[in-house]
Each structure stands twice: as structure tokens, then as C-alpha cells.
Design a protein around this motif. Structure first.
Motif: not given
Length: 267
Positions: A195-218
Motif C-alpha cells: 500500500h503506497g510508496n510507489v505504484w507498481e507495474w504488473v504484467s496484465d493489459w487492462y480490461a474490466p473484470f468479469t464476474s465469472n470464476k477464473v483460474t490463473n488469470p493473465t
């Protein structure tokens, strides 16, 4: 000379989220420390249902992983990339201020170059950015509250802009810069500055979340903007929530955006 690999076990006094030792791996090139995050399932997204883009959904992570105990520091960056300013047209205001500050002013593509060079140097390990799901799972550390520390944040437990009005914090101090990594208490799984200090890059391209259950989403296979997580010293507590997600063009950088890595054994 490279330092030998060492894995140590640290006992942390927990609040009931994970009653077991925390495993720490120290890789030999930069002495970066990684915490072993155990596989599991969790509800990812905004538990208060405030934002459609953060819709609550069940996520299963089926593999353990080693996540950076801290954000990558200025000193660690320079050992791989040197001390040259990558973006003189918009330089980092914190360059050469403190070697233990998290590195900032790096684009997603800069981080990719850092990882390529580090992976070429490493004979035993390979490194990558966490997925968005891996990041939030570790940030939450078994909690469902807005922060791993509870429903509120204060300036004694995280570096954020506590002068910014927020329902998630009382008015407090604004440090005005990053803090050396590990300056604030870790979460229940032994991770600092989620929480805080600096924003952190993650690997994902942006997309709105789905309400479905997902496994190991990328995330999507392609897109226009990457995701950054965790808030920063410059922004208020709303941005530092476990669920908060922002977008950023991968070729751009910022004075409060850095990253942490995942460490994996090479095949």
C-alpha cells in the motif's frame, strides 16, 4: 563476486491470516529478497462494489510463487542498468537521492529491458512481473478489508498522501517523496509497501473484470494500457486500496511508478 543463494525462514507474529513460517529466498545477483506466497483462492476486486471495473469475482491461483519482499530499489536497478538517466526529457526527481528508494521514472518497456538483462545474467533464476491477480492476492494477505491492515490507512503504516481527504484515512502527514523500501510495517505475509510508496507495474493489459470464476488469470493478450497497482506517496488512501487499479501507457513513466518482481527457478 556473487553471493550464495540462501533461503531462510522467518517467524512473523500474525493476526490469524496465516499461522505458519514465512519463507524468504535471497537471489545471489542483487540480493533481492522474495517471499513464498502459497497458492489459494480469493475474492478479487472491490468488496464494497464501488467500481464496475473492479467487480468482485473468485480467482484461483494454483501454484506457489516467490514475490519480491520490497519494490526494486535504485541501487538494484543501477547494478543492472547503470546510472544513466533513461528519460532526460522528464527525469526522475529522486535519482541519486537515496539508493534504498524504490526505482521510479521507469516505463513498462524499461522494466522489460531490466528483466531481460537480469535473466541473461542469472544462471539459476528467472524474473518476471506479477500478474494483477498474483499482486492483489499477495497484497490482501488473506484479508477482505480495503487494506491488509484493516478498513483504514494511516501515515504510520504506509507512505501515501495523508493530506488528501479520504473516507479511508484520517488527515495526516505528506512525506512528499518515496521512502526507503521496508520503512513501514509489512503485511501479514511479510511483504513491504504493498500500500503506497510507489505504484507498481504488473504484467496484465487492462480490461474490466468479469464476474465469472477464473483460474490463473493473465489479462488480455494485447491492449493499449498496462495496469499499475498499490497507490503511491503522491496519491491519497483511495488509490492504495488492495483492489484499486489504474492504467498507464507502457511507453510512459512517472515519478511515482516502480515495480517488484517474481522470482522463478530456471528449467
Amino acid at each position: 563476486m556473487k553471493r550464495p543463494l540462501r533461503i531462510v525462514l522467518l517467524l512473523l507474529i500474525l493476526t490469524g491470516c496465516r499461522d505458519e513460517p514465512i519463507s524468504i529466498l535471497t537471489e545471489p545477483i542483487l540480493s533481492m529478497e522474495f517471499v513464498n506466497i502459497k497458492k489459494g483462492s480469493f475474492l478479487m476486486g472491490d468488496h464494497e462494489n464501488l467500481k464496475e471495473s473492479e467487480i468482485l469475482h473468485e480467482v484461483s491461483l494454483t501454484n506457489d510463487y516467490w514475490l519480491g519482499r520490497t519494490e526494486v530499489t535504485q541501487s538494484q536497478w543501477e547494478k543492472i542498468m547503470g546510472n544513466k538517466e533513461l528519460h532526460p526529457e522528464k527525469p526522475s526527481p529522486f535519482r541519486n537521492v537515496n539508493p534504498d528508494f524504490p526505482i521510479v521514472g521507469v516505463s513498462y518497456f524499461d522494466v522489460e529491458l531490466f528483466m531481460t538483462r537480469l535473466n541473461d545474467m542469472s544462471t539459476e533464476f528467472q524474473f518476471r512481473l506479477p500478474t494483477e491477480a498474483e499482486w492483489e492476492y499477495a497484497c490482501r494477505a488473506g484479508t477482505k478489508t480495503p487494506f491488509a491492515f484493516g478498513s483504514m490507512l494511516d501515515d504510520s503504516i504506509a507512505n501515501y498522501n495523508a493530506k488528501t481527504k479520504s473516507k479511508y484515512s484520517k488527515k495526516g502527514n505528506f512525506l512528499g517523496s518515496p521512502a526507503p523500501v521496508g520503512s513501514y510495517p509489512p503485511n501479514q505475509w511479510g511483504l513491504f509497501d504493498m500500500h503506497g510508496n510507489v505504484w507498481e507495474w504488473v504484467s496484465d493489459w487492462y480490461a474490466p473484470f468479469t464476474s465469472n470464476k477464473v483460474t490463473n488469470p493473465t489479462g488480455p493478450n494485447a491492449g493499449q494500457e498496462k495496469v499499475i497497482r498499490g497507490g503511491s506517496w503522491y496519491f491519497g488512501a483511495d488509490n492504495a486500496k488492495s483492489s484499486s487499479r489504474k492504467t498507464h501507457a507502457p511507453d510512459l513513466w512517472g515519478f511515482s511508478i516502480g515495480f517488484r518482481l517474481i522470482c522463478e527457478k530456471k528449467n
